[in-house]
Design a protein around this motif. Structure first.
Motif, PDB file in Angstrom:
ATOM      1  N   ILE A  47     -19.232 -48.869  14.584  1.00 36.34           N
ATOM      2  CA  ILE A  47     -19.995 -47.654  14.884  1.00 36.34           C
ATOM      3  C   ILE A  47     -21.460 -48.023  14.677  1.00 36.34           C
ATOM      4  CG2 ILE A  47     -20.364 -45.227  14.370  1.00 36.34           C
ATOM      5  CD1 ILE A  47     -17.570 -45.151  13.141  1.00 36.34           C
ATOM      6  N   ASP A  48     -22.184 -48.176  15.768  1.00 33.06           N
ATOM      7  CA  ASP A  48     -23.557 -48.664  15.676  1.00 33.06           C
ATOM      8  C   ASP A  48     -24.553 -47.534  15.927  1.00 33.06           C
ATOM      9  OD1 ASP A  48     -22.988 -48.448  18.399  1.00 33.06           O
ATOM     10  OD2 ASP A  48     -24.358 -50.071  18.931  1.00 33.06           O
ATOM     11  N   ARG A  49     -25.804 -47.893  15.893  1.00 32.15           N
ATOM     12  CA  ARG A  49     -26.933 -46.960  16.026  1.00 32.15           C
ATOM     13  C   ARG A  49     -26.902 -45.906  14.920  1.00 32.15           C
ATOM     14  NH1 ARG A  49     -26.755 -44.686  21.908  1.00 32.15           N
ATOM     15  NH2 ARG A  49     -24.537 -44.621  21.377  1.00 32.15           N
ATOM     16  N   ILE A  50     -26.459 -46.333  13.749  1.00 35.24           N
ATOM     17  CA  ILE A  50     -26.422 -45.445  12.583  1.00 35.24           C
ATOM     18  C   ILE A  50     -27.440 -45.917  11.565  1.00 35.24           C
ATOM     19  CG2 ILE A  50     -25.041 -44.530  10.686  1.00 35.24           C
ATOM     20  CD1 ILE A  50     -24.113 -43.516  13.404  1.00 35.24           C
ATOM     21  N   ASP A  51     -28.510 -45.167  11.425  1.00 38.67           N
ATOM     22  CA  ASP A  51     -29.474 -45.378  10.345  1.00 38.67           C
ATOM     23  C   ASP A  51     -29.042 -44.469   9.207  1.00 38.67           C
ATOM     24  OD1 ASP A  51     -31.643 -45.245   8.571  1.00 38.67           O
ATOM     25  OD2 ASP A  51     -33.133 -45.464  10.158  1.00 38.67           O
ATOM     26  N   VAL A  52     -28.564 -45.045   8.125  1.00 38.68           N
ATOM     27  CA  VAL A  52     -27.974 -44.237   7.055  1.00 38.68           C
ATOM     28  C   VAL A  52     -28.990 -43.356   6.337  1.00 38.68           C
ATOM     29  CG1 VAL A  52     -25.998 -45.755   6.659  1.00 38.68           C
ATOM     30  CG2 VAL A  52     -28.157 -46.201   5.465  1.00 38.68           C
ATOM     31  N   SER A  53     -30.278 -43.564   6.612  1.00 38.63           N
ATOM     32  CA  SER A  53     -31.296 -42.713   5.998  1.00 38.63           C
ATOM     33  C   SER A  53     -31.644 -41.508   6.872  1.00 38.63           C
ATOM     34  CB  SER A  53     -32.565 -43.521   5.712  1.00 38.63           C
ATOM     35  OG  SER A  53     -33.212 -43.887   6.917  1.00 38.63           O
ATOM     36  N   GLU A  54     -31.036 -41.409   8.051  1.00 41.19           N
ATOM     37  CA  GLU A  54     -31.320 -40.325   8.984  1.00 41.19           C
ATOM     38  C   GLU A  54     -30.162 -39.331   9.020  1.00 41.19           C
ATOM     39  OE1 GLU A  54     -34.037 -39.642  10.601  1.00 41.19           O
ATOM     40  OE2 GLU A  54     -35.134 -41.456   9.976  1.00 41.19           O
ATOM     41  N   ALA A  55     -30.462 -38.073   8.754  1.00 38.62           N
ATOM     42  CA  ALA A  55     -29.416 -37.048   8.684  1.00 38.62           C
ATOM     43  C   ALA A  55     -28.642 -36.938   9.993  1.00 38.62           C
ATOM     44  CB  ALA A  55     -30.030 -35.705   8.320  1.00 38.62           C
ATOM     45  N   GLY A  56     -29.333 -36.996  11.118  1.00 38.25           N
ATOM     46  CA  GLY A  56     -28.664 -36.872  12.401  1.00 38.25           C
ATOM     47  C   GLY A  56     -27.688 -38.008  12.663  1.00 38.25           C
ATOM     48  N   ASP A  57     -28.081 -39.229  12.295  1.00 38.14           N
ATOM     49  CA  ASP A  57     -27.195 -40.379  12.486  1.00 38.14           C
ATOM     50  C   ASP A  57     -25.954 -40.270  11.603  1.00 38.14           C
ATOM     51  OD1 ASP A  57     -29.152 -41.254  14.176  1.00 38.14           O
ATOM     52  OD2 ASP A  57     -29.590 -43.108  13.100  1.00 38.14           O
ATOM     53  N   VAL A  58     -26.149 -39.851  10.379  1.00 31.54           N
ATOM     54  CA  VAL A  58     -25.008 -39.715   9.466  1.00 31.54           C
ATOM     55  C   VAL A  58     -24.086 -38.588   9.932  1.00 31.54           C
ATOM     56  CG1 VAL A  58     -24.323 -39.197   7.089  1.00 31.54           C
ATOM     57  CG2 VAL A  58     -26.251 -40.723   7.530  1.00 31.54           C
ATOM     58  N   ALA A  59     -24.650 -37.555  10.525  1.00 32.61           N
ATOM     59  CA  ALA A  59     -23.821 -36.490  11.089  1.00 32.61           C
ATOM     60  C   ALA A  59     -22.975 -37.030  12.247  1.00 32.61           C
ATOM     61  CB  ALA A  59     -24.698 -35.340  11.567  1.00 32.61           C
TER      62      ALA A  59
END
Length: 220
Positions: A47-59
């Protein structure tokens, strides 16, 4: 066979976790911002394009994992910005705070739906977050972020104990990765082998502990 989720999986310790877990027959979900060639070759679910510091990505990560149970969550993603009293980098301090301290809590909270009694959460911390063991100073942002994630995970361990979910902080050692400019005294393969021994052995009785990869308890 257990199902693991590893963040920061495209290189360094995260990539080595994926490699060794796959070799021993576990199922791995690799989470990263950008897929590396080495990670792609493993043939795992990524699962890529996930910046764990960004709420939208973690959602988005949470949505991608609806209905998927996790046995082990490894919060591995992290960043190091070198500084000292003569060269303080306050933007770097804030960056490390977001990624090293807040993101593991953000990810774990988002994935509580995927954890069950017996699941375990591991966050890669550092002995540099130990107040007692700080005898060399400097690295303000990194030390602050690791101390902060330790207390966050300690609180999480208390809150999740009644649900049968263990929460642990692990120090991998001084590992030869890009983050350390390959200056460590242990290879990523050696570090992960030791870390997996801890991951396999630690249970709910030790929840909230801060442990070196070699097994010793690290003082706060």
């Amino acid at each position: 066979m257990a199902r693991f989720l590893v963040s920061g999986a495209n290189r360094g310790i995260g990539l080595e976790f994926c490699r060794q877990l796959q070799e021993r027959g576990d199922e791995v979900i690799a989470v990263c911002r950008n897929i590396s060639d080495e990670l792609q070759k493993l043939g795992l679910r990524i699962i890529d394009r996930i910046d764990v510091s960004e709420a939208g990505d973690v959602a988005r990560l949470r949505e991608a994992l609806v209905g998927v149970q996790l046995d082990i969550l490894i919060n591995n993603a992290g960043v190091l910005v070198r500084d000292n009293l003569k060269h303080l980098d306050f933007d770097g301090i804030e960056l490390q705070w977001r990624i090293n301290a807040v993101a593991p809590l953000r990810v774990t909270a988002a994935l509580l739906q995927n954890l069950k009694s017996g699941s375990k959460v591991f966050t890669l911390s550092s002995s540099m977050g130990s107040v007692e063991e700080n005898t060399s100073g400097s690295y303000y942002g990194y030390r602050m972020s690791k101390s902060a994630v330790n207390i966050a995970m300690k609180s999480l361990s208390v809150d999740l104990k009644d649900r049968g979910i263990g929460v642990f902080m692990l120090h991998p050692g001084y590992v030869q990765t890009d983050m350390t400019d390959q200056q460590g005294n242990v290879t990523a393969a050696e570090a992960v082998k030791s870390l997996l021994a801890r991951i396999d052995s630690l249970g709910l009785a030790e929840t909230g502990s801060f442990t070196h990869a070699q097994g010793r308890t690290i003082p706060w």
